[in-house]
Design a protein around this motif. Structure first.
Motif, mmCIF file in Angstrom:
data_model
loop_
_atom_site.group_PDB
_atom_site.id
_atom_site.type_symbol
_atom_site.label_atom_id
_atom_site.label_comp_id
_atom_site.label_asym_id
_atom_site.label_seq_id
_atom_site.Cartn_x
_atom_site.Cartn_y
_atom_site.Cartn_z
ATOM 1 N N PHE A 291 0.818 -1.211 0.000
ATOM 2 C CA PHE A 291 0.000 0.000 0.000
ATOM 3 C C PHE A 291 0.855 1.267 0.000
ATOM 4 N N ARG A 292 2.085 1.178 0.526
ATOM 5 C CA ARG A 292 2.942 2.362 0.568
ATOM 6 C C ARG A 292 4.078 2.275 -0.457
ATOM 7 N N ASP A 293 4.089 1.219 -1.265
ATOM 8 C CA ASP A 293 5.046 1.081 -2.371
ATOM 9 C C ASP A 293 6.485 1.231 -1.894
ATOM 10 N N ILE A 294 6.837 0.503 -0.837
ATOM 11 C CA ILE A 294 8.206 0.537 -0.314
ATOM 12 C C ILE A 294 9.065 -0.408 -1.138
ATOM 13 N N ARG A 295 10.220 0.050 -1.567
ATOM 14 C CA ARG A 295 11.164 -0.766 -2.329
ATOM 15 C C ARG A 295 12.179 -1.361 -1.343
ATOM 16 N N ILE A 296 12.346 -2.667 -1.374
ATOM 17 C CA ILE A 296 13.327 -3.320 -0.515
ATOM 18 C C ILE A 296 14.501 -3.776 -1.367
ATOM 19 N N GLN A 297 15.682 -3.333 -1.007
ATOM 20 C CA GLN A 297 16.921 -3.652 -1.732
ATOM 21 C C GLN A 297 17.824 -4.460 -0.818
#
Length: 369
Positions: A291-297
């Motif tokens: 829902f918050r479009d967090i990118r995990i790298q």
């Protein structure tokens, strides 16, 4: 093959059984060098969280294995194809050892090279490491230490420094933006605080231990938040200092079960959370991720490993980055270091002064008591 001035045997601290203390063994000095090898006389080596994973058998390491992947020393011999190092050079040992050179990762962009699946090993993890009087390393992965940097600072940079530096590189922030570190007061975290400040970032340091909070504060964090107040209150505190939007990016260094979830919760919408810690599971609620479009790298060591190693060491020298160390003298003091590390009371990095005479002379040259 005998090397002038190098003894036939040396002392090494080795994993000989999983889940058992290190054994101190007199073993042959590794004097047979492949074409790109460097033989270092070890000056300082340090302890890392990964060393405990090696001892526990998490990497199925072939035993016996000399421990520690954070080492530095003086070059005493070079392989036949080494062109950019000479005897007497001060070197930070690179962790990857003997990449294959022909797999897609080796032939692809430089940021993928250290992911080579056909490596002969990683120093101190799957092949012999730095808790010894001498060690082999791969010249193609190793870096010369600038004169301004002591051996005691250089050793932790081989993994802790490069790992947190790589996280900052992967975050891709610009001066003036905001970086949070979850686990800001540990061995990696306090370096990350210093790096980020020197890059011109606003730094939010989060930790759950009193010594860690103190170290994050003294390492330059602009805002220090105690994670023990709970996730919701931490998010509130972060929003107060970021205009309610959250930080631009977060580095997760803590392996606490809820660390990744907290890191995503304090990161702005469409922002990036860089996962450095290696817990058994990385767990994030779907509403944070989707829902918050967090990118995990995910981030291992550093992209463009060799060039970034050189860049990091130059940055350390230029900005006077320091490592909070807990020094122990001589290889046989390692059990006391391990005990301190397991107590949860250690702030910063634990290091072993292997060549005590050289480090004493180095301090005298630098005018350090």
């Amino acid at each position: 093959m005998a090397i002038e001035g190098v003894p036939n045997n040396m002392l090494a601290a080795q994993v000989v059984q999983y889940n058992k203390p290190y054994a101190f063994n007199d073993i042959p000095t590794p004097t047979s060098l492949a074409e790109y090898d460097l033989l270092l006389k070890v000056k300082v080596a340090s302890l890392c969280h990964t060393d405990g994973m090696v001892s526990a058998g998490d990497f199925s390491t072939k035993l016996p294995c000399t421990a520690s992947h954070e080492g530095c020393g003086e070059v005493v011999a070079v392989g036949s194809s080494v062109k950019d190092f000479n005897k007497g050079d001060r070197v930070m040992a690179g962790i990857p050892f003997h990449r294959c050179g022909h797999c897609p990762d080796c032939l692809g962009p430089e940021e993928f090279h250290h992911y080579c699946p056909n490596l002969e090993g990683h120093l101190g993890v799957t092949t012999q490491g730095a808790f010894a009087e001498y060690m082999l390393c791969d010249a193609r992965e190793s870096s010369r230490i600038p004169d301004q940097i002591s051996y005691e600072t250089a050793a932790p940079m081989a993994c802790a420094g490069l790992t947190i530096w790589g996280g900052l590189v992967n975050a891709g922030l610009k001066a003036g933006e905001t970086m949070a570190l979850v686990g800001a007061g540990g061995g990696l975290g306090h370096l990350g605080c210093q790096f980020a400040k020197a890059m011109g970032l606003q730094v939010v340091g989060i930790d759950a231990r009193d010594p860690g909070l103190d170290l994050a504060r003294s390492s330059g964090a602009d805002i220090v938040i105690d994670a023990r107040i709970g996730k919701e209150k931490v998010v509130e505190e972060v929003k107060k200092v970021t205009g309610q939007k959250g930080v631009d990016s977060t580095l997760t260094i803590s392996d606490a079960p809820d660390a990744a979830a907290l890191a995503c919760a304090i990161t702005k919408m469409h922002g990036t959370m860089v996962q450095i810690a290696q817990p058994p599971q990385v767990s994030v609620p779907f509403h944070e991720l989707i829902f918050r479009d967090i990118r995990i790298q995910g981030s291992l060591l550093s992209p463009r490993l060799k060039s970034e190693s050189i860049r990091m060491l130059d940055f350390v020298a230029e900005h006077g980055i320091t490592v909070k160390t807990n020094p122990f003298f001589g290889l046989k003091a390692i059990p006391h270091l391990v005990e301190l590390a397991h107590s949860g009371k250690m702030a910063g990095k634990g290091v072993v002064i292997v060549d005590e005479d050289e480090i004493r002379k180095e301090k005298e040259r630098r005018g350090i008591a």
